[in-house]
Design a protein around this motif. Structure first.
Motif, PDB file in Angstrom:
ATOM      1  N   MET A  32     -76.900  41.231  13.286  1.00 48.54           N
ATOM      2  CA  MET A  32     -75.761  41.768  14.026  1.00 48.54           C
ATOM      3  C   MET A  32     -74.438  41.375  13.385  1.00 48.54           C
ATOM      4  O   MET A  32     -73.414  42.033  13.584  1.00 48.54           O
ATOM      5  N   ILE A  33     -74.438  40.293  12.594  1.00 48.37           N
ATOM      6  CA  ILE A  33     -73.206  39.840  11.942  1.00 48.37           C
ATOM      7  C   ILE A  33     -72.641  40.907  11.028  1.00 48.37           C
ATOM      8  O   ILE A  33     -71.412  41.047  10.886  1.00 48.37           O
ATOM      9  N   PHE A  34     -73.500  41.703  10.408  1.00 51.84           N
ATOM     10  CA  PHE A  34     -73.033  42.755   9.499  1.00 51.84           C
ATOM     11  C   PHE A  34     -72.432  43.933  10.268  1.00 51.84           C
ATOM     12  O   PHE A  34     -71.489  44.564   9.791  1.00 51.84           O
ATOM     13  N   ILE A  35     -72.956  44.213  11.458  1.00 52.49           N
ATOM     14  CA  ILE A  35     -72.347  45.253  12.292  1.00 52.49           C
ATOM     15  C   ILE A  35     -70.956  44.807  12.715  1.00 52.49           C
ATOM     16  O   ILE A  35     -69.992  45.585  12.672  1.00 52.49           O
ATOM     17  N   LEU A  36     -70.832  43.551  13.112  1.00 54.54           N
ATOM     18  CA  LEU A  36     -69.528  43.012  13.500  1.00 54.54           C
ATOM     19  C   LEU A  36     -68.554  43.039  12.327  1.00 54.54           C
ATOM     20  O   LEU A  36     -67.361  43.331  12.503  1.00 54.54           O
ATOM     21  N   ALA A  37     -69.055  42.752  11.134  1.00 53.39           N
ATOM     22  CA  ALA A  37     -68.200  42.804   9.940  1.00 53.39           C
ATOM     23  C   ALA A  37     -67.702  44.217   9.705  1.00 53.39           C
ATOM     24  O   ALA A  37     -66.539  44.443   9.344  1.00 53.39           O
ATOM     25  N   GLY A  38     -68.580  45.207   9.905  1.00 55.41           N
ATOM     26  CA  GLY A  38     -68.188  46.597   9.737  1.00 55.41           C
ATOM     27  C   GLY A  38     -67.139  47.025  10.742  1.00 55.41           C
ATOM     28  O   GLY A  38     -66.186  47.746  10.410  1.00 55.41           O
ATOM     29  N   ILE A  39     -67.286  46.578  11.991  1.00 60.23           N
ATOM     30  CA  ILE A  39     -66.295  46.888  13.022  1.00 60.23           C
ATOM     31  C   ILE A  39     -64.940  46.296  12.652  1.00 60.23           C
ATOM     32  O   ILE A  39     -63.894  46.955  12.754  1.00 60.23           O
ATOM     33  N   TYR A  77     -80.694  43.043  -3.725  1.00 57.54           N
ATOM     34  CA  TYR A  77     -81.079  42.466  -2.447  1.00 57.54           C
ATOM     35  C   TYR A  77     -79.927  41.845  -1.672  1.00 57.54           C
ATOM     36  O   TYR A  77     -80.056  41.595  -0.477  1.00 57.54           O
ATOM     37  N   THR A  78     -78.813  41.599  -2.323  1.00 59.61           N
ATOM     38  CA  THR A  78     -77.672  41.044  -1.609  1.00 59.61           C
ATOM     39  C   THR A  78     -77.045  42.061  -0.663  1.00 59.61           C
ATOM     40  O   THR A  78     -76.519  41.704   0.384  1.00 59.61           O
ATOM     41  N   TRP A  79     -77.122  43.362  -0.991  1.00 59.04           N
ATOM     42  CA  TRP A  79     -76.358  44.348  -0.227  1.00 59.04           C
ATOM     43  C   TRP A  79     -77.133  45.570   0.235  1.00 59.04           C
ATOM     44  O   TRP A  79     -76.715  46.251   1.164  1.00 59.04           O
ATOM     45  N   HIS A  80     -78.292  45.907  -0.350  1.00 60.59           N
ATOM     46  CA  HIS A  80     -78.870  47.232  -0.116  1.00 60.59           C
ATOM     47  C   HIS A  80     -79.372  47.457   1.309  1.00 60.59           C
ATOM     48  O   HIS A  80     -79.443  48.603   1.768  1.00 60.59           O
ATOM     49  N   VAL A  81     -79.686  46.400   2.043  1.00 63.43           N
ATOM     50  CA  VAL A  81     -80.008  46.543   3.464  1.00 63.43           C
ATOM     51  C   VAL A  81     -78.795  46.216   4.343  1.00 63.43           C
ATOM     52  O   VAL A  81     -78.495  46.980   5.271  1.00 63.43           O
ATOM     53  N   PRO A  82     -78.070  45.124   4.074  1.00 56.06           N
ATOM     54  CA  PRO A  82     -76.882  44.836   4.898  1.00 56.06           C
ATOM     55  C   PRO A  82     -75.887  45.986   4.991  1.00 56.06           C
ATOM     56  O   PRO A  82     -75.225  46.152   6.013  1.00 56.06           O
ATOM     57  N   VAL A  83     -75.789  46.810   3.945  1.00 54.88           N
ATOM     58  CA  VAL A  83     -74.798  47.884   3.968  1.00 54.88           C
ATOM     59  C   VAL A  83     -75.056  48.864   5.113  1.00 54.88           C
ATOM     60  O   VAL A  83     -74.099  49.424   5.682  1.00 54.88           O
ATOM     61  N   PHE A  84     -76.298  49.062   5.517  1.00 51.09           N
ATOM     62  CA  PHE A  84     -76.592  49.993   6.604  1.00 51.09           C
ATOM     63  C   PHE A  84     -76.173  49.413   7.958  1.00 51.09           C
ATOM     64  O   PHE A  84     -75.714  50.150   8.843  1.00 51.09           O
ATOM     65  N   PHE A  85     -76.334  48.120   8.131  1.00 49.42           N
ATOM     66  CA  PHE A  85     -75.829  47.472   9.343  1.00 49.42           C
ATOM     67  C   PHE A  85     -74.298  47.511   9.341  1.00 49.42           C
ATOM     68  O   PHE A  85     -73.683  47.753  10.384  1.00 49.42           O
ATOM     69  N   PHE A  86     -73.706  47.266   8.191  1.00 51.12           N
ATOM     70  CA  PHE A  86     -72.254  47.297   8.055  1.00 51.12           C
ATOM     71  C   PHE A  86     -71.715  48.686   8.415  1.00 51.12           C
ATOM     72  O   PHE A  86     -70.720  48.808   9.141  1.00 51.12           O
TER      73      PHE A  86
END
Length: 330
Positions: free
Chosen positions: A174-181, A41-50
């Motif tokens: 949106m923070i995870f999208i920004l992290a990916g960028i 649960y720490t990463w399996h959804v955030p990774v898609f935003f990232f």
């Protein structure tokens, strides 16, 4: 990623693993298995935003972004909502029950079985559109808006989940999208990527195991331990990107092609797997969780693949013809 751009088999491989983790998280969600929860649960959804941020196209306009996300996210959302809703609603009616249409129409956290994962689609849609709208402003503003959303999530998560279609959750997400960028910008300058990947994943695992970083449940507006869990989720996502790029650098084209094909129909798996979990829960024999997990994976991915081969397959998968691919992004 624009259809005109080459696909990365490494990124597709990470998408596939992320989908597998989402299915596993729902299969074991009713189990007293803290290890599975802490590990997934720490990463399996955030990774898609990232990954949405990692593949972010700065030159795209808000209008283009909207049309793309409608085609790839909202159209499959509506298609599967109608298809699953019709079957499930008929089943409930036959058993003297009724589908709570109001909750279904509100989307997001209001939706229960068999629509557990639908919130993710509208949250990602909202986060991408919000960031695109803010892109014209100073670079600090999207970070400030996402930070404000995180503050609300920590102080009053119910205020976020009350917004229909998980659009409230989209703001801190949106923070995870920004992290990916941001990671995409610094990745080319990294040396010894393999060791960086190991450091990111091992360090994150240590924080999770020690309890310093609690898992996320973004659907419920839960972003874990303030700041720490967001950093850990981003670090795991970055570490996995580096790891998969290394693994796929020398992978055979046939294997890479199979991975890409699995990834292109992955959204259909995300949207249908909960229905199959619900179906198996009514099975007269209590099946072991691992058996349910394997059956759901095989059935949902097989269904998605065959539907993708039909004339209107893109309506249910959100994907067009697969463009040329490369093993990894370097």
């Amino acid at each position: 990623m624009d259809s005109t751009r080459m696909r990365s088999a490494a990124i597709d491989g990470l998408r596939v693993i992320g989908i597998v983790a989402i299915v596993a998280g729902h299969v074991w969600s009713d189990q007293s298995d803290d290890i599975a929860r802490m590990g997934l649960y720490t990463w399996h959804v955030p990774v898609f935003f990232f990954l949405s941020g990692y593949l972010w196209a700065n030159e795209r306009t808000l209008g283009v972004e909207f049309r793309k996300r409608v085609r790839t996210l909202l159209v499959p959302y509506v298609a599967w909502l109608l298809a699953i809703g019709a079957v499930y609603g008929t089943y409930l009616w036959a058993n003297g029950q009724a589908l709570h249409v109001g909750n279904v129409l509100l989307g997001g956290s209001y939706m229960g079985a068999p629509f557990f994962a639908f919130w993710f689609v509208t949250a990602l849609f909202g986060a991408c559109l919000l960031l695109r709208a803010l892109q014209r402003f100073p670079v600090w503003l999207p970070w400030a808006v996402a930070g404000a959303g995180l503050t609300v999530a920590y102080l009053a998560p119910d205020a976020l989940t009350a917004v229909p279609f998980s659009l409230g959750v989209a703001v801190p997400a949106m923070i995870f999208i920004l992290a990916g960028i941001s990671f995409r910008r610094i990745a080319p300058r990294l040396k010894s990527r393999g060791w960086v990947s190991v450091a990111l994943l091992a360090g994150s695992a240590a924080l999770i195991v020690t309890g310093l970083s609690q898992p996320l449940d973004m659907k419920q507006g839960d972003f874990g331990t303030p700041v720490v869990s967001v950093v850990v989720a981003s670090a795991i996502s970055a570490g996995l990107v580096l790891l998969f790029q290394r693994v796929f650098a020398s992978i055979r084209p046939r294997v890479a092609g199979a991975v890409t094909r699995a990834a292109t129909v992955g959204l259909a798996v995300v949207l249908t797997h909960s229905a199959f979990i619900l179906l198996l829960s009514a099975f007269p024999i209590d099946l072991p969780a691992v058996v349910v997990f394997l059956i759901v994976l095989v059935v949902s991915w097989t269904l998605a693949y065959f539907i993708s081969r039909m004339p209107l397959g893109s309506v249910f998968t959100g994907s067009a013809a697969t463009p040329a691919r490369r093993p990894s992004d370097r």
